[in-house]
Design a protein around this motif. Sequence first.
Motif, PDB file in Angstrom:
ATOM      1  N   VAL A   1      -4.649   4.778   4.089  1.00  0.00           N
ATOM      2  CA  VAL A   1      -4.726   4.747   2.627  1.00  0.00           C
ATOM      3  C   VAL A   1      -5.895   5.611   2.182  1.00  0.00           C
ATOM      4  O   VAL A   1      -7.010   5.506   2.717  1.00  0.00           O
TER       5      VAL A   1
ATOM      6  N   HIS B   1      -4.186   5.706  -5.482  1.00  0.00           N
ATOM      7  CA  HIS B   1      -4.274   5.923  -4.045  1.00  0.00           C
ATOM      8  C   HIS B   1      -2.957   6.506  -3.557  1.00  0.00           C
ATOM      9  O   HIS B   1      -1.931   6.430  -4.243  1.00  0.00           O
TER      10      HIS B   1
ATOM     11  N   PRO C   1       0.789  -1.245   0.000  1.00  0.00           N
ATOM     12  CA  PRO C   1       0.000   0.000   0.000  1.00  0.00           C
ATOM     13  C   PRO C   1       0.817   1.290   0.000  1.00  0.00           C
ATOM     14  O   PRO C   1       0.237   2.369  -0.031  1.00  0.00           O
TER      15      PRO C   1
ATOM     16  N   MET D   1      -0.627   6.861   0.311  1.00  0.00           N
ATOM     17  CA  MET D   1      -0.541   6.510   1.723  1.00  0.00           C
ATOM     18  C   MET D   1      -0.143   7.764   2.493  1.00  0.00           C
ATOM     19  O   MET D   1       0.868   8.396   2.183  1.00  0.00           O
TER      20      MET D   1
END
Length: 319
Positions: free
Chosen positions: A271, A224, A76, A226
Amino acid sequence: MTAGAQEGFNLISRLFVQPGVKIAIEDPCYAGAAHVFSSFGGALVPVPVDAQGLCTEYLAGCGASLAYVTPSHQFPTGVTMSFGRRRELLAWARSSGSYVVEDDYDSDFRYDGAPLAALAGLDANTSLIYLGTFSKSVGAGIRTGYMVVPKQLVGPVRQAKSLANYGHPWLDQIVLADFIDQGCFARHVRRIRQTYSEVRQALVESLNSHFGPTRISGADAGMHVMWTLPDHLPPVREVARIAADAGVGIYTLEAAGAHEIVAFRYPRAVVLGYAALTPEAIRKGIARLASALSREGVDLSPRFMRQRPSVLAAPGPQR
């Protein structure tokens, strides 16, 4: 052709994984891959990730016969594996006789800098198994992915595929092939890449505006980022709860589908996905989160805003 990357993980596991077989895997990593390998009895060997991707120095002597990586946009953390690390990873595979599984996750969406060549494009020693999917670029609902394997694995993969099913639906493949051949896919990706870039910028600017200089990784690619929460905010789970109560979706690593073998490498990471939102929705959502935190008594005073504006930063070496 596969039913998404998930079937690819199953085919690879059927061929290579049995109880006790060691698999070097990014830590944290995509839970969907880790769970499949574990379900076949694989022993996961956690390899930390830093700002350049998988820390390849941990591979020497680890005894793994497979390595699973997401080099284009690590999940992630979002970091992109550097060219040097890619070379080192392939050198390890060559010297150890191991295979590298490249999950080319989010490779269609890179916003800053030139894209790096896929590991598959650098491999001259037939040690690379490449997994791709159209779930992000076209839609997850079509369940269409693909594997590119060394010649010596073509027969075994076909056999494994026939044991699972007799092939992917042909109509989906024909329509998708025409979409690509006519140049529509390339135009589609260019258009949505620009759209996602604008939404991403709205997210970064909103975080900096409401929370001061923000520590973000993965903003140069993908769908996305983090976000490492600043120290003055509550713990991750508490922030996620406050956000949910305010109607804002932010996710702990676990809730986002990540798997941690060594816990607490990123104890303050969340996230944030942004592809399904508009810039205006992003701005409203981050403003709503800041207001909700303030109502909970969290100090968001200007003293956090007097530093220089943030640049996008990758995770530090605490991994």
